[in-house]
Motif scaffolding. Structure first.
Motif, PDB file in Angstrom:
ATOM      1  N   GLU A   7      25.168 -70.935  53.427  1.00 41.76           N
ATOM      2  CA  GLU A   7      25.590 -72.052  52.564  1.00 41.76           C
ATOM      3  C   GLU A   7      27.044 -72.405  52.846  1.00 41.76           C
ATOM      4  O   GLU A   7      27.928 -71.546  52.716  1.00 41.76           O
ATOM      5  N   THR A   8      27.290 -73.683  53.221  1.00 38.58           N
ATOM      6  CA  THR A   8      28.674 -74.152  53.436  1.00 38.58           C
ATOM      7  C   THR A   8      28.819 -75.612  52.979  1.00 38.58           C
ATOM      8  O   THR A   8      29.532 -76.376  53.614  1.00 38.58           O
ATOM      9  N   SER A   9      28.153 -75.989  51.898  1.00 39.58           N
ATOM     10  CA  SER A   9      28.134 -77.424  51.557  1.00 39.58           C
ATOM     11  C   SER A   9      29.430 -77.943  50.961  1.00 39.58           C
ATOM     12  O   SER A   9      29.683 -79.137  50.955  1.00 39.58           O
ATOM     13  N   CYS A  10      30.258 -77.028  50.440  1.00 43.29           N
ATOM     14  CA  CYS A  10      31.523 -77.489  49.850  1.00 43.29           C
ATOM     15  C   CYS A  10      32.625 -76.474  50.175  1.00 43.29           C
ATOM     16  O   CYS A  10      33.001 -76.346  51.338  1.00 43.29           O
ATOM     17  N   ASP A  11      33.114 -75.743  49.193  1.00 44.10           N
ATOM     18  CA  ASP A  11      34.256 -74.861  49.456  1.00 44.10           C
ATOM     19  C   ASP A  11      33.916 -73.373  49.344  1.00 44.10           C
ATOM     20  O   ASP A  11      34.810 -72.543  49.272  1.00 44.10           O
ATOM     21  N   ALA A  76      17.581 -69.839  56.972  1.00 44.94           N
ATOM     22  CA  ALA A  76      17.573 -70.971  56.044  1.00 44.94           C
ATOM     23  C   ALA A  76      19.004 -71.434  55.840  1.00 44.94           C
ATOM     24  O   ALA A  76      19.874 -70.640  55.479  1.00 44.94           O
ATOM     25  N   VAL A  77      19.251 -72.716  56.085  1.00 48.12           N
ATOM     26  CA  VAL A  77      20.632 -73.217  55.975  1.00 48.12           C
ATOM     27  C   VAL A  77      20.666 -74.468  55.094  1.00 48.12           C
ATOM     28  O   VAL A  77      19.739 -75.269  55.112  1.00 48.12           O
ATOM     29  N   THR A  78      21.742 -74.605  54.326  1.00 46.61           N
ATOM     30  CA  THR A  78      21.901 -75.814  53.507  1.00 46.61           C
ATOM     31  C   THR A  78      22.084 -77.018  54.419  1.00 46.61           C
ATOM     32  O   THR A  78      22.996 -77.041  55.248  1.00 46.61           O
ATOM     33  N   GLY A  90      28.002 -74.678  58.851  1.00 46.82           N
ATOM     34  CA  GLY A  90      26.871 -73.783  58.565  1.00 46.82           C
ATOM     35  C   GLY A  90      25.678 -74.096  59.449  1.00 46.82           C
ATOM     36  O   GLY A  90      25.019 -73.179  59.975  1.00 46.82           O
ATOM     37  N   ILE A  91      25.413 -75.380  59.634  1.00 46.10           N
ATOM     38  CA  ILE A  91      24.247 -75.784  60.436  1.00 46.10           C
ATOM     39  C   ILE A  91      24.431 -75.354  61.901  1.00 46.10           C
ATOM     40  O   ILE A  91      23.501 -74.845  62.531  1.00 46.10           O
TER      41      ILE A  91
END
Ligand code: KG4
Ligand code: ZN
Length: 337
Positions: A7-11, A76-78, A90-91
């Motif tokens: 997970e790396t969608s924000c901070d 599984a990645v965001t 992250g991707i």
């Protein structure tokens, strides 16, 4: 099934290893210290910090798990929603691992992660089939219905999200930076039995028609009230918290009345708010599912768990794709997509 979740969608840089629905290991690096200086998240800085820390975090997560890298069955990645620069970190890491290890790769919707986060550690069959849903985070304020995996969004915020409003109000009132939610919640609890605060009934009671939320008016009210100097910053923060929670409770009551829901699934960082939790618990006739603190803010365990839930309820082939190396970030992805 052994799942590596990223997970790396924000901070928050977060890595988790799950064995089916059970979390084997979870490590999160939060950028609060770095982003606090700016009073919000600067995407370029966030992506640099993700990139700097992600591999040591992966190493640490495996060191603390009995599952080894070669035993992973799926990554599984965001894939969204979120900041494009940070999602891409992250991707790219997930794709590289998938490519090198020849393991399947799946993109997971971050909001679906929040939605199921109350059930982490429990079997997916315990998730009520029909339920009301509420997401209250730094990026979203959403209310709706769920039937199995089908989501119907009834309303969203038309401007700022509730978490964003907390963060901006904390900055306007110079309360001590980002994230504002815990700071304002703390002010509320320190003063809730203080007579000076208790009698402040004139907080703005915003209640838009249907299921639409709005929080930017509250921010303007905070600015105006601060200029007038008739209340202290702590008093304004106290009233803001009452006003923000008032809106959420009004909409939950409307949902209960109109759709006769018996269950409510709640997710997102703002559900850490003690006053909001207390007020939700007072609502009669519904069972509310709220995540534990470690699973309410952004974390990779919820990404792995959401994948597991969706994979268990759908046919495997729909989600598994070994050569999914064209996977791309989807910054505007909607809940349920
Ligand atoms: O879900 P989350 O970790 O990240 C997003 O996906 O957006 O939510 C972060 C947000 C921040 O705006 C933060 O101020 C808010 O959650 N938050 C809180 C509390 N703890 C975190 N808001 C109100 N009260 C809290 N105790
Ligand atoms: Zn989130």
């Amino acid at each position: 099934m052994n799942i590596l979740a990223i997970e790396t969608s924000c901070d928050d840089t977060s890595i988790s290893i799950l064995k089916d629905e059970k979390v084997s290991s979870l490590f999160t690096y939060s950028q609060i210290k770095e982003q606090n200086k700016y009073g919000g998240v600067i995407p370029e800085i966030a992506s640099r910090i993700h990139s700097k820390n992600i591999f040591s975090l992966i190493e640490k997560t495996f060191e603390n798990s009995s599952i080894e890298l070669n035993d992973i069955d799926v990554i599984a990645v965001t894939e969204g929603p979120g900041l494009v620069n940070t999602l891409q970190v992250g991707i790219t890491v997930a794709k590289t691992l998938s490519f090198m290890l020849n393991k399947p790769l799946v993109g997971v919707n971050h909001l679906n992660g929040h939605l199921f986060s109350s059930f982490i550690g429990e079997e997916y069959t315990t998730i009520p089939k029909k339920a009301g849903i509420l997401i209250v985070s730094g990026g979203h304020t959403i209310i709706g219905l769920k039937n199995n995996l089908d989501i119907k969004i009834l309303g969203e915020t038309r401007d700022d999200s509730i978490g964003e409003a907390y963060d901006k109000v904390s900055k306007i009132l110079n309360l001590g930076g980002y994230p504002g939610g815990p700071i304002i919640d703390d002010i509320y609890f320190r003063n809730k039995d203080n007579d000076e605060f208790k009698k402040q009934l004139d907080f703005p009671k915003i209640n838009l028609p249907d299921y639409t939320f709005s929080f930017s008016g509250l921010k303007s009210w905070v600015m105006k009230t601060k200029k007038e100097e008739s209340y202290s910053s702590e008093q304004i923060a106290f009233m803001f918290q009452k006003a923000a929670v008032f809106q959420i409770i009004k909409k939950i009551n409307k949902l209960v009345e109109e759709y006769k829901i018996e269950n409510l699934l709640i997710g997102g960082g703002v559900i850490n708010n003690e006053y909001l939790r207390e007020e939700i618990k007072k609502i009669k006739g519904i069972r509310s599912f709220m995540p534990k603190k470690i699973y309410s803010s952004d974390n990779a365990a919820m990404i792995g768990y959401a994948f597991y839930v969706q994979n268990s309820l759908k046919r495997k082939k729909e989600l598994f794709n070994l050569r999914n190396l064209e996977l791309d970030s989807k910054p505007k992805l909607k809940l349920g997509e």
